[in-house]
Motif scaffolding. Structure first.
Motif, mmCIF file in Angstrom:
data_model
loop_
_atom_site.group_PDB
_atom_site.id
_atom_site.type_symbol
_atom_site.label_atom_id
_atom_site.label_comp_id
_atom_site.label_asym_id
_atom_site.label_seq_id
_atom_site.Cartn_x
_atom_site.Cartn_y
_atom_site.Cartn_z
ATOM 1 N N TRP A 1 39.748 32.797 25.823
ATOM 2 C CA TRP A 1 39.909 34.156 26.349
ATOM 3 C C TRP A 1 40.074 34.181 27.860
ATOM 4 C CZ3 TRP A 1 41.675 37.477 23.241
ATOM 5 C CH2 TRP A 1 41.326 37.473 21.898
ATOM 6 N N ILE A 2 39.308 33.355 28.597
ATOM 7 C CA ILE A 2 39.447 33.434 30.052
ATOM 8 C C ILE A 2 40.808 32.913 30.508
ATOM 9 C CG2 ILE A 2 36.975 33.364 30.533
ATOM 10 C CD1 ILE A 2 37.287 30.425 31.337
ATOM 11 N N SER A 3 41.422 32.029 29.731
ATOM 12 C CA SER A 3 42.771 31.572 30.087
ATOM 13 C C SER A 3 43.772 32.715 29.981
ATOM 14 C CB SER A 3 43.206 30.411 29.192
ATOM 15 O OG SER A 3 43.427 30.837 27.858
ATOM 16 N N ARG A 4 43.384 33.806 29.347
ATOM 17 C CA ARG A 4 44.197 35.017 29.251
ATOM 18 C C ARG A 4 43.702 36.111 30.190
ATOM 19 N NH1 ARG A 4 44.538 31.981 25.001
ATOM 20 N NH2 ARG A 4 46.344 32.123 23.593
ATOM 21 N N GLY A 5 42.734 35.751 31.040
ATOM 22 C CA GLY A 5 42.180 36.730 31.976
ATOM 23 C C GLY A 5 41.221 37.699 31.323
ATOM 24 N N ILE A 6 40.654 37.323 30.180
ATOM 25 C CA ILE A 6 39.784 38.225 29.417
ATOM 26 C C ILE A 6 38.353 37.686 29.424
ATOM 27 C CG2 ILE A 6 39.328 39.248 27.148
ATOM 28 C CD1 ILE A 6 42.345 38.908 26.576
ATOM 29 N N SER B 1 37.205 42.674 40.624
ATOM 30 C CA SER B 1 38.121 42.592 39.495
ATOM 31 C C SER B 1 37.569 43.405 38.326
ATOM 32 C CB SER B 1 38.360 41.137 39.078
ATOM 33 O OG SER B 1 39.499 41.041 38.237
ATOM 34 N N TYR B 2 38.238 43.274 37.181
ATOM 35 C CA TYR B 2 37.860 44.036 35.997
ATOM 36 C C TYR B 2 36.947 43.250 35.072
ATOM 37 C CZ TYR B 2 41.844 41.382 34.123
ATOM 38 O OH TYR B 2 42.722 40.380 33.768
ATOM 39 N N ASN B 3 36.607 41.993 35.457
ATOM 40 C CA ASN B 3 35.609 41.248 34.690
ATOM 41 C C ASN B 3 34.920 40.230 35.600
ATOM 42 O OD1 ASN B 3 37.091 38.684 34.620
ATOM 43 N ND2 ASN B 3 38.385 39.589 33.028
ATOM 44 N N LYS B 4 33.836 39.644 35.082
ATOM 45 C CA LYS B 4 33.001 38.751 35.885
ATOM 46 C C LYS B 4 33.726 37.464 36.252
ATOM 47 C CE LYS B 4 28.629 38.432 34.441
ATOM 48 N NZ LYS B 4 27.475 38.386 33.490
#
Length: 367
Positions: free
Chosen positions: A237-242, A156-159
């Motif tokens: 932020w992770i709830s937004r996929g960030i 993916s684009y983040n961990k």
């Protein structure tokens, strides 16, 4: 600070290519590889039928609900045919080094999480392979060819999302979560499936009527910070996929620890020792998993009135055995007896960590 568009809640940072590699039932798979008589059978590494805890379970055992950190007695009750195998950490470490050499053929940006798990940043990979999914496939194929073991991969684009993705096709699979898929993938996810959210935090979310990633996303940043402290920002932020955390090469863990808050305040030495031993077990499992040993043992005591004291002792050689860790922690507690107040929490940690190869066989317990 997360680079983002606050109005729309999206990341404005350049997309990276992150792979999370996770070996499938690593310890148990090694034992089944090396002992054909164990193949296809429910295997637990660590513990015994009478005592201890499970360090790892084969997929055949997991079908019965056996999992790591489960008491061996419970595991045996759930799976009467369970076979207990003594762990061979030197073998696991050697295979782990072999696997990391394969990683290094593709990128120098490797963040090991344990002997069997790592993040890789392949945004600029050494072999010039355009697609991260193809990098992951090559790594998994070479691991299989050289070790005979299966690995799963998340891309993916983040961990955060790479970790979720590696669980999505286990065992022996891989899954890609693209930037377009990220927010929708997270919004349907139960909060208990979020990496970093344990049972207690999940229960707290549920008490607020928050059950999914979408429910978290519908909360304000202020609400999450007020109720979940510094972690509230991360959840927002992770709830937004960030997730803008970088893959950190050569990450060094300074200490490992465990603590427990009691349902009833305690004061007697025997009761406290009974609570101390499982904490020692947990710390020692962490040490075995990350392949490190330490020289400084710290005991944390929180009293019923929330006063906290810590007591530490450093020894000249690394703590080489679990019983040595218990002996040191018990000595720290014994030195504080009788305690002036009842105790609501105990904690044990081991610090000044180094690699196991530097461990000396004997400890000097002299004052």
């Amino acid at each position: 600070m997360v680079p983002s568009d606050p109005e729309h809640g999206v990341s404005t940072a350049p997309h990276r290519k992150i792979i999370h590699i996770d070996m499938d039932a690593f310890y148990a798979s090694v034992e089944q590889r090396d002992n054909p008589g164990l193949r296809g059978k429910p295997v637990a590494v660590g513990g015994s039928a009478e005592r201890g805890v499970v360090a790892a379970a084969s997929y055949e055992a997991r079908k019965f609900g056996v999992r790591s950190a489960m008491a061996s007695v419970t595991a045996k009750r759930q799976c009467p045919d369970l076979i207990f195998v003594k762990p061979r950490f030197e073998i696991y470490k050697a295979i782990s080094r072999q696997i990391r050499e394969i990683f290094a053929e593709h990128t120098p940006i490797i963040e090991p999480l344990s002997l069997d798990e790592a993040y890789l940043d392949v945004t600029e990979n050494l072999q010039g392979i355009p697609l991260a999914r193809d990098v992951a496939l090559r790594i998994r194929e070479k691991i299989k060819a050289e070790t005979g073991l299966n690995a799963s991969a998340g891309i993916s684009y983040n961990k955060f999302l790479a970790k979720l993705a590696s669980d999505h096709r286990k065992p022996n699979g891989q899954y890609v979560i693209s930037p377009e898929m990220g927010p929708a993938f997270v919004e349907a996810l139960p909060v208990g499936k979020f990496h970093g959210i344990g049972p207690a935090t999940a229960a707290k979310f549920n008490a607020f009527g928050i059950w999914t990633g979408l429910d978290i996303r519908n909360q304000s940043l202020t609400f999450l910070q007020e109720n979940f402290g510094k972690s509230g920002t991360y959840y927002y932020w992770i709830s937004r996929g960030i997730d803008e955390r970088p893959v950190r090469a050569n990450r060094i863990r300074k200490s490992v620890g465990a603590e427990n808050t009691f349902s009833t305040d305690l004061s007697s030495f025997d009761a406290l020792i009974g609570e101390l031993r499982p904490l020692v077990d947990k710390v020692w499992r962490h040490c075995e998993t990350i392949g490190n040993r330490g020289r400084t043992v710290t005991l944390k005591i929180k009293f019923a009135d929330f006063e906290i004291i810590t007591r530490s002792r450093s020894v000249s050689s690394q703590v080489a055995h679990r019983d040595d860790l218990e002996r040191l922690a018990t000595g720290l507690l014994e030195a504080e007896m009788p305690l002036p107040k009842q105790v609501r929490l105990l904690g044990v940690s081991l610090s000044s960590l180094q690699g196991m190869n530097d461990t000396e066989p004997q400890l000097d317990f002299g004052i």
